[in-house]
Design an enzyme around this catalytic site. Structure first.
Site, PDB file in Angstrom:
ATOM      1  N   GLU A  88       0.852  -1.200   0.000  1.00 13.88           N
ATOM      2  CA  GLU A  88       0.000   0.000   0.000  1.00 13.88           C
ATOM      3  C   GLU A  88       0.880   1.238   0.000  1.00 13.88           C
ATOM      4  O   GLU A  88       2.036   1.174   0.395  1.00 13.88           O
ATOM      5  CB  GLU A  88      -0.839   0.053   1.295  1.00 13.88           C
ATOM      6  CG  GLU A  88      -1.662  -1.167   1.510  1.00 13.88           C
ATOM      7  CD  GLU A  88      -2.226  -1.248   2.924  1.00 13.88           C
ATOM      8  OE1 GLU A  88      -2.151  -0.259   3.675  1.00 13.88           O
ATOM      9  OE2 GLU A  88      -2.725  -2.332   3.261  1.00 13.88           O
TER      10      GLU A  88
ATOM     11  N   LYS B 277       2.101   4.717   1.634  1.00 13.32           N
ATOM     12  CA  LYS B 277       2.125   5.285   2.984  1.00 13.32           C
ATOM     13  C   LYS B 277       1.655   6.727   2.847  1.00 13.32           C
ATOM     14  O   LYS B 277       2.354   7.564   2.282  1.00 13.32           O
ATOM     15  CB  LYS B 277       3.528   5.205   3.572  1.00 13.32           C
ATOM     16  CG  LYS B 277       3.560   5.574   5.035  1.00 13.32           C
ATOM     17  CD  LYS B 277       4.882   5.173   5.660  1.00 13.32           C
ATOM     18  CE  LYS B 277       4.843   5.306   7.175  1.00 13.32           C
ATOM     19  NZ  LYS B 277       4.636   6.659   7.620  1.00 13.32           N
TER      20      LYS B 277
ATOM     21  N   ASP C 195       0.663  10.437   3.829  1.00 13.53           N
ATOM     22  CA  ASP C 195       1.318  11.355   4.757  1.00 13.53           C
ATOM     23  C   ASP C 195       0.316  12.359   5.305  1.00 13.53           C
ATOM     24  O   ASP C 195       0.198  13.476   4.817  1.00 13.53           O
ATOM     25  CB  ASP C 195       2.447  12.074   4.009  1.00 13.53           C
ATOM     26  CG  ASP C 195       3.449  12.662   4.977  1.00 13.53           C
ATOM     27  OD1 ASP C 195       3.344  12.379   6.181  1.00 13.53           O
ATOM     28  OD2 ASP C 195       4.331  13.405   4.520  1.00 13.53           O
TER      29      ASP C 195
ATOM     30  N   TYR D  93      -6.870   2.051   5.779  1.00 11.47           N
ATOM     31  CA  TYR D  93      -5.892   1.005   5.526  1.00 11.47           C
ATOM     32  C   TYR D  93      -5.913  -0.139   6.528  1.00 11.47           C
ATOM     33  O   TYR D  93      -5.061  -1.022   6.446  1.00 11.47           O
ATOM     34  CB  TYR D  93      -4.478   1.589   5.451  1.00 11.47           C
ATOM     35  CG  TYR D  93      -4.089   2.451   6.631  1.00 11.47           C
ATOM     36  CD1 TYR D  93      -3.938   1.909   7.894  1.00 11.47           C
ATOM     37  CD2 TYR D  93      -3.873   3.811   6.457  1.00 11.47           C
ATOM     38  CE1 TYR D  93      -3.582   2.695   8.965  1.00 11.47           C
ATOM     39  CE2 TYR D  93      -3.500   4.610   7.520  1.00 11.47           C
ATOM     40  CZ  TYR D  93      -3.365   4.044   8.774  1.00 11.47           C
ATOM     41  OH  TYR D  93      -3.026   4.830   9.833  1.00 11.47           O
TER      42      TYR D  93
ATOM     43  N   LYS E  23      10.421   3.998   3.190  1.00  9.16           N
ATOM     44  CA  LYS E  23      10.224   5.438   2.966  1.00  9.16           C
ATOM     45  C   LYS E  23      11.042   5.900   1.759  1.00  9.16           C
ATOM     46  O   LYS E  23      12.217   5.550   1.642  1.00  9.16           O
ATOM     47  CB  LYS E  23      10.663   6.233   4.203  1.00  9.16           C
ATOM     48  CG  LYS E  23       9.894   5.840   5.466  1.00  9.16           C
ATOM     49  CD  LYS E  23       8.849   6.843   5.816  1.00  9.16           C
ATOM     50  CE  LYS E  23       9.494   7.935   6.603  1.00  9.16           C
ATOM     51  NZ  LYS E  23       8.623   8.789   7.295  1.00  9.16           N
TER      52      LYS E  23
ATOM     53  N   CYS F 165      14.724  47.634   8.217  1.00 10.34           N
ATOM     54  CA  CYS F 165      13.919  47.269   7.054  1.00 10.34           C
ATOM     55  C   CYS F 165      14.716  47.532   5.773  1.00 10.34           C
ATOM     56  O   CYS F 165      15.256  48.625   5.595  1.00 10.34           O
ATOM     57  CB  CYS F 165      12.626  48.076   7.052  1.00 10.34           C
ATOM     58  SG  CYS F 165      11.652  47.794   5.563  1.00 10.34           S
TER      59      CYS F 165
ATOM     60  N   CYS G  86      12.879  50.584   3.897  1.00  6.00           N
ATOM     61  CA  CYS G  86      12.754  51.960   4.386  1.00  6.00           C
ATOM     62  C   CYS G  86      13.715  52.289   5.522  1.00  6.00           C
ATOM     63  O   CYS G  86      13.725  53.409   6.018  1.00  6.00           O
ATOM     64  CB  CYS G  86      11.309  52.236   4.809  1.00  6.00           C
ATOM     65  SG  CYS G  86      10.851  51.326   6.292  1.00  6.00           S
TER      66      CYS G  86
ATOM     67  N   CYS H  43       8.539  45.176  10.082  1.00  5.47           N
ATOM     68  CA  CYS H  43       8.888  46.580   9.922  1.00  5.47           C
ATOM     69  C   CYS H  43       7.675  47.364  10.418  1.00  5.47           C
ATOM     70  O   CYS H  43       6.581  47.218   9.872  1.00  5.47           O
ATOM     71  CB  CYS H  43       9.156  46.906   8.454  1.00  5.47           C
ATOM     72  SG  CYS H  43       9.135  48.695   8.174  1.00  5.47           S
TER      73      CYS H  43
ATOM     74  N   CYS I  87       6.433  52.741   4.479  1.00  7.73           N
ATOM     75  CA  CYS I  87       7.344  51.745   3.888  1.00  7.73           C
ATOM     76  C   CYS I  87       6.734  51.287   2.551  1.00  7.73           C
ATOM     77  O   CYS I  87       5.617  50.760   2.525  1.00  7.73           O
ATOM     78  CB  CYS I  87       7.483  50.595   4.884  1.00  7.73           C
ATOM     79  SG  CYS I  87       8.486  49.240   4.293  1.00  7.73           S
TER      80      CYS I  87
END
Ligand code: IVH
Length: 678
Positions: free
Chosen positions: A121, A123, A125, A233, A320, A414, A417, A432, A438
């Protein structure tokens, strides 16, 4: 006598009607969500569902926790109850190597010393779930938790359309458990993240986190909208229909469960390896995330003989897949500033091929991640896509460090600015704070203001906003309402027609309802839902601007964080001036008379619990009424509860608690009288 008989017949007919509709709707749900093969139109389905809803409201004596109407969820807050698993939820031993798969196969062969089959099957996630069915009805859904005890998430799980609430077909045991994975399909995940990005909310790193986060939401009406799916499953219990795992799953499919058609029974190790290799490539075309393959000895008798180690079964193993990785050079870290000032570090890389695309940039998320990686300019870094859509840097090949470059240090000002950045307590991001001057914040705010779900100003887009900004035509949303045709027609790629469209779009936006205007303002943490709640609780911008923190947190779903953000927004003279100008331009800054219909502050400051089944209105309608009259609907009874609006069949535990705390209980009629006193 005749009268009683007629009435009894009518009641019987209603009961039959309700049951008939439920059966029909369960079948349509299955056809649509599991088989992908609807046999009626969406409108027809909605009409039948509404008919059932109306009947259930009118005849609460026939309520059924597994009715198709329960799929929409309920907004009662629940702190999940912990439930012990009847059979512990074990994990699988994992391997990344084909050699170990071959060892597993040999071990099983030697131990059994007879023929056996392996069920292969994918797997999946996501987030594991265990469902209990009794007499063909879903009674409980519990998360894995620590494997011994999990959270009862039944209400949330009931909103997942591919999970049958009532089984179809025959041959299912009186009581059994079925286990599977709750998943958020890629498409749904990408859309959800797009939405979150637009609202500058933290993104989910992968569909697994999104699925498990959604499953644990307190409000199941939100879960209902999140588009979760589930694959199953494993079947557990006495009197299972078959002696083989694969065969049991096929039986489960015939009862209405979504069992993936990717599963195969293999007779030899070569076939198993063939399955692994085939899906290594093909899994990229599946609608959900997978991270490997699970191999299970198919016979349940052989499974029992093989038994378990302390943590995992000896009859199964997970292979995996390697997450796709690439090694490339980090050239520079740049920083992006979002609409509300979030500063995101971005790694600029030597272009590298990864899972079919060329990657040049990867997100570094925040300062903590940069620090943890101990990143230096020129480092050879590993880029992974894994379950994520945005590539990320997962490691540094420190051995490849030759002439070490400068250590990456998060910026303190920033980049746009020059304002010193701030980091709020408990948050990983830097901001910021120069909201009003800005450039990317100014442009971002205007872009948000005009966006489809906000003021929906057609004809304008990021490029035009950028051009208007560069030409000093706009500095905030209110400037849009002062644009003149002669200022904009004739500009770069702007004919008379486009200019006219823009001005028309701006004009049209004056009709956008107040609640969307509240959203369009772009107040931090105020997404669409919160904006609606605020607009309903404070029917004009003046009221909202003057609301105290206490009044704000009294509104359903508004906590300290949002309240603070709203107060902060209105404390700025520049924001207040913007609002005055928008108002003067004709933008809706109040709810209209129709929207306000019957609103009052009769329930101001009251916390009200709704419980039981109602005759006159639905629970949602009562909730709206409470909000409309200034009250707050809360989930559980406490000493702070003002009163309980109780329908029929209020739970005994709630009743006892209410009596103990001396909380008043109002029935429907009393409540309706309270909000319309004349
Ligand atoms: S069988 C006794 N089959 O993987 C173990 N698990 O480590 C029974 N998973 O959390 C699990 N796809 O949620 C099994 N086809 C599959 C699976 C699967 C995903 C997850 C499962 C569990 C973890 C096992």
């Amino acid at each position: 006598m005749y009268f009683c008989l007629n009435k009894a017949i009518k009641i019987m007919e209603i009961k039959e009607k309700i049951e008939g509709l439920r059966k029909e709707l369960h079948q349509h749900n299955y056809n649509y969500y599991v088989l992908n093969n609807p046999t009626i139109s969406d409108q027809e389905f909605d009409r039948k569902l509404r008919e059932l809803q109306d009947l259930e409201e009118k005849y609460p004596q026939y309520a059924d926790p597994n009715s198709p109407t329960r799929r929409v969820g309920s907004d009662i807050n629940k702190n999940f109850t912990q439930v012990p698993h009847k059979y512990p939820m074990l994990s699988l031993s994992n391997t990344y190597s084909e050699g170990e798969i071959s060892d597993f196969y040999d071990r099983v062969k030697k131990f059994l010393n007879e023929d056996f089959e392996i069920c292969c099957e994918m797997k999946y996630d996501g987030s594991s779930i265990s469902l209990t069915y009794i007499d063909g009805k879903l009674v409980k859904a519990v998360t894995r938790g620590d494997g011994v005890v999990g959270d009862d998430v039944t209400d949330n799980v009931k909103t997942i359309r591919t999970i049958p609430l009532v089984l179809q077909g025959a041959g299912y045991p009186e009581e059994f458990e079925i286990r599977g994975e709750i998943l958020m399909p890629w498409k749904v995940f990408e859309e959800l993240n797009r939405e979150r990005e637009a609202n500058e909310e933290p993104l989910f790193a992968n569909p697994r986190n999104a699925a498990s986060g959604t499953l644990k939401l307190q409000d199941s009406t939100v879960v209902a909208k999140r588009g979760l799916d589930a694959f199953f499953y494993s079947l557990l219990g006495d009197n299972l229909p078959a002696e083989g795992h694969y065969e049991n799953l096929q039986a489960a499919a015939s009862w209405g469960f979504k069992v993936p058609d990717t599963i195969r029974k293999c007779q030899t190790l070569d076939e198993v390896i063939g399955f692994i290799n085939f899906w290594d490539v093909e899994r990229k075309n599946l609608p959900v995330a997978t991270d490997g393959v699970v191999l299970k000895v198919n016979s349940l008798i052989q499974q029992r003989n093989l038994g378990y180690t302390a943590k995992s079964p000896r009859w199964a193993i997970a292979y995996k897949y390697q997450p796709e990785k690439a090694l490339t050079r980090l050239n520079e870290v740049t920083y992006q500033v979002g609409r509300i000032g979030t500063v995101t570090p971005v790694a600029n890389l030597d272009p590298v091929q990864l899972s079919g695309t060329v990657v040049k940039r990867a997100s570094l998320h925040n300062a903590d991640i940069i620090e943890k990686l101990d990143l230096h300019i020129g480092d050879m870094v590993y880029v992974e896509k894994g379950g994520e859509i945005i590539p990320k840097i997962t490691g540094v090949d420190t051995k490849a460090r030759f002439m070490i470059g400068e250590k990456v240090k998060f910026i303190s000002r920033c980049p746009e600015c020059g304002t010193p950045l701030v980091r709020y307590e408990g948050e990983a991001a830097h901001y910021c704070p120069n909201e009003t001057a800005c450039p990317p914040q100014i442009k971002g705010k205007i872009e948000h203001f005009i966006s489809r779900r906000a003021m929906n100003i057609e004809g304008l887009g990021p490029e035009t906003i950028d051009m208007f900004y560069r030409l000093d035509l706009i500095r905030n949303a209110a400037d849009l309402y002062e644009l003149k045709a002669e200022q904009i027609s004739g500009l770069e790629r702007m004919g008379e027609k486009s200019a006219d469209n823009i001005l028309k779009g701006v004009e049209q936006s004056k009709k956008i309802p107040y609640e969307r205007v509240v959203y369009a303002l772009g107040i931090r943490f105020v997404g669409e839902t919160i904006a609606k709640k605020l607009a309903r609780a404070f029917s004009g911008i003046q009221e909202l601007a003057e609301a105290t923190s206490e009044q704000l947190v009294n509104v359903d779903e508004i906590g300290e964080r949002i309240a603070q953000s709203v107060k902060f927004y209105f404390s700025s003279p520049k924001n207040r001036e913007l609002i005055e100008r928008l108002k003067a331009a004709g933008v809706q800054m109040e709810r209209t008379a129709e929207e306000m219909e019957e609103a009052s502050d009769l329930l101001q400051g009251k916390s009200i619990v709704i419980s039981g089944l109602f005759k006159h209105y639905s629970r949602d309608e009562y909730k709206l009424m409470i909000e409309k009259h200034g009250g707050k609907n809360v989930g559980s009874i406490s000493s702070k509860t003002s009163f309980i609006l109780a329908g029929e069949n209020m739970g005994p535990a709630k009743l006892e608690k209410a009596e103990k705390l001396g909380i008043q209980i109002l029935n429907e009629e009393e409540f309706l009288k309270l909000i319309s006193p004349e």
